[in-house]
Scaffold this motif. Structure first.
Motif, mmCIF file in Angstrom:
data_model
loop_
_atom_site.group_PDB
_atom_site.id
_atom_site.type_symbol
_atom_site.label_atom_id
_atom_site.label_comp_id
_atom_site.label_asym_id
_atom_site.label_seq_id
_atom_site.Cartn_x
_atom_site.Cartn_y
_atom_site.Cartn_z
ATOM 1 N N VAL A 1 0.827 -1.209 0.000
ATOM 2 C CA VAL A 1 0.000 0.000 0.000
ATOM 3 C C VAL A 1 0.860 1.257 0.000
ATOM 4 O O VAL A 1 0.680 2.158 -0.833
ATOM 5 C CB VAL A 1 -0.950 -0.001 1.212
ATOM 6 N N LEU A 2 1.799 1.334 0.929
ATOM 7 C CA LEU A 2 2.595 2.552 1.071
ATOM 8 C C LEU A 2 3.552 2.746 -0.096
ATOM 9 O O LEU A 2 3.996 3.866 -0.361
ATOM 10 C CB LEU A 2 3.360 2.519 2.394
ATOM 11 N N GLY A 3 3.855 1.659 -0.804
ATOM 12 C CA GLY A 3 4.684 1.765 -1.996
ATOM 13 C C GLY A 3 3.914 2.154 -3.240
ATOM 14 O O GLY A 3 4.496 2.246 -4.327
ATOM 15 N N GLY A 4 2.604 2.364 -3.099
ATOM 16 C CA GLY A 4 1.792 2.793 -4.232
ATOM 17 C C GLY A 4 1.410 1.689 -5.189
ATOM 18 O O GLY A 4 1.090 1.956 -6.348
ATOM 19 N N HIS A 5 1.386 0.437 -4.705
ATOM 20 C CA HIS A 5 1.094 -0.691 -5.585
ATOM 21 C C HIS A 5 -0.359 -1.153 -5.500
ATOM 22 O O HIS A 5 -0.731 -2.121 -6.170
ATOM 23 C CB HIS A 5 2.014 -1.863 -5.247
ATOM 24 N N GLY A 6 -1.154 -0.487 -4.674
ATOM 25 C CA GLY A 6 -2.552 -0.868 -4.532
ATOM 26 C C GLY A 6 -3.452 0.006 -5.379
ATOM 27 O O GLY A 6 -3.062 0.531 -6.429
ATOM 28 N N ASN A 7 -4.683 0.161 -4.923
ATOM 29 C CA ASN A 7 -5.646 1.023 -5.598
ATOM 30 C C ASN A 7 -5.130 2.467 -5.586
ATOM 31 O O ASN A 7 -4.552 2.910 -4.593
ATOM 32 C CB ASN A 7 -6.986 0.925 -4.860
ATOM 33 N N PRO A 8 -5.325 3.225 -6.664
ATOM 34 C CA PRO A 8 -4.867 4.622 -6.674
ATOM 35 C C PRO A 8 -5.459 5.481 -5.568
ATOM 36 O O PRO A 8 -4.919 6.558 -5.278
ATOM 37 C CB PRO A 8 -5.311 5.120 -8.056
ATOM 38 N N ASP A 9 -6.546 5.030 -4.942
ATOM 39 C CA ASP A 9 -7.114 5.829 -3.855
ATOM 40 C C ASP A 9 -6.241 5.814 -2.603
ATOM 41 O O ASP A 9 -6.492 6.551 -1.648
ATOM 42 C CB ASP A 9 -8.543 5.384 -3.525
#
Length: 247
Positions: A208-216
């Motif tokens: 999540v914190l690496g930006g690999h999840g949902n753009p939200d």
């Protein structure tokens, strides 16, 4: 074939781009159930806290129907509980009831603009400002859920998910209450019979914190769902009795 009852928030049915139907096989409840050779019954809604989970356990006839037959209960709430809430939760939840519709849109849009600004400011206050649900109430409502489940099914395994992490701009990228919610849940689980915890932050934090999840910045991609589903299946696999094959 172990079956699971999962009472959860939107992390249980949102993927990398959008929400999905409950039978989407890549969602973590279904991944866990499939690895165990069973199926998941998902009762969930966006924004649910432990208070909503208790409302579902105590008042939803779908839960009443499946609870006598499942092999474990998963409480996939607490993430929303720990988020900052600049406007008191009870008032925020009344926004959909504001009439007339043009006024409702003004109120809703104003709140959406204010929340990302106010959340980091209030996070600087002692205690981090208001939370969606105070940590002590999260633990209290989870205990109500456990007690109700075990009143009907003594000893049934219960797994609760600790709060995840986020980088959501909608919440000012702050999460001041996560530690308190986790601490309250750990204290509850230590004294609650039949309860174990799943540390979702440890499983999906980098994702999540690496930006690999949902753009939200809130919901997980499929890699996050796989990590949680696999860990949940492993945890339940250690706790569920082995069923003998029927002749």
């Amino acid at each position: 074939m172990p079956d699971l009852l999962v009472v959860a928030d939107s992390l249980a049915f949102h993927g990398p781009e959008r929400p999905y139907p409950a039978d989407e096989p890549r969602l973590w409840p279904n991944l866990a159930a499939t690895r165990l050779g069973g199926r998941a019954e998902l009762v969930a809604r966006a924004g649910w806290t432990a208070r909503h989970a208790w409302s579902a356990v105590s008042g939803d006839p779908r839960v009443w129907a499946v609870l006598p037959h499942v092999d474990a209960v998963v409480l996939g709430v607490s993430g929303m509980d720990s988020l900052p809430s600049p406007l008191p939760t009870a008032l925020r939840e009344l926004i959909p009831a504001v009439r007339p519709a043009p006024l409702r849109r003004v109120v809703r849009d104003g709140y959406r603009r204010a929340q990302p600004v106010l959340a980091p400011l209030l996070a600087e206050l002692p205690g981090g400002g208001p939370a969606t649900l105070p940590a002590r109430l999260t633990a209290s409502y989870l205990e109500r859920c456990r007690s109700a489940v075990h009143a009907l099914r003594p000893g049934l395994p219960v797994v609760a998910l600790l709060p995840s992490v986020h980088r959501a701009a909608d919440y000012g990228r702050v999460h001041p209450h996560r530690a308190a919610t986790e601490a309250a849940m750990r204290a509850w689980a230590a004294r609650a019979p039949g309860v174990t915890l799943l540390d979702t932050a440890a499983l999906v934090g980098g994702h999540v914190l690496g930006g690999h999840g949902n753009p939200d910045g809130m919901h997980w991609g499929w890699a996050g769902h796989r990590a949680v589903g696999t860990a949940l299946a492993d945890e339940l696999g250690r706790r569920l009795p082995v069923r003998s094959e029927q002749p």
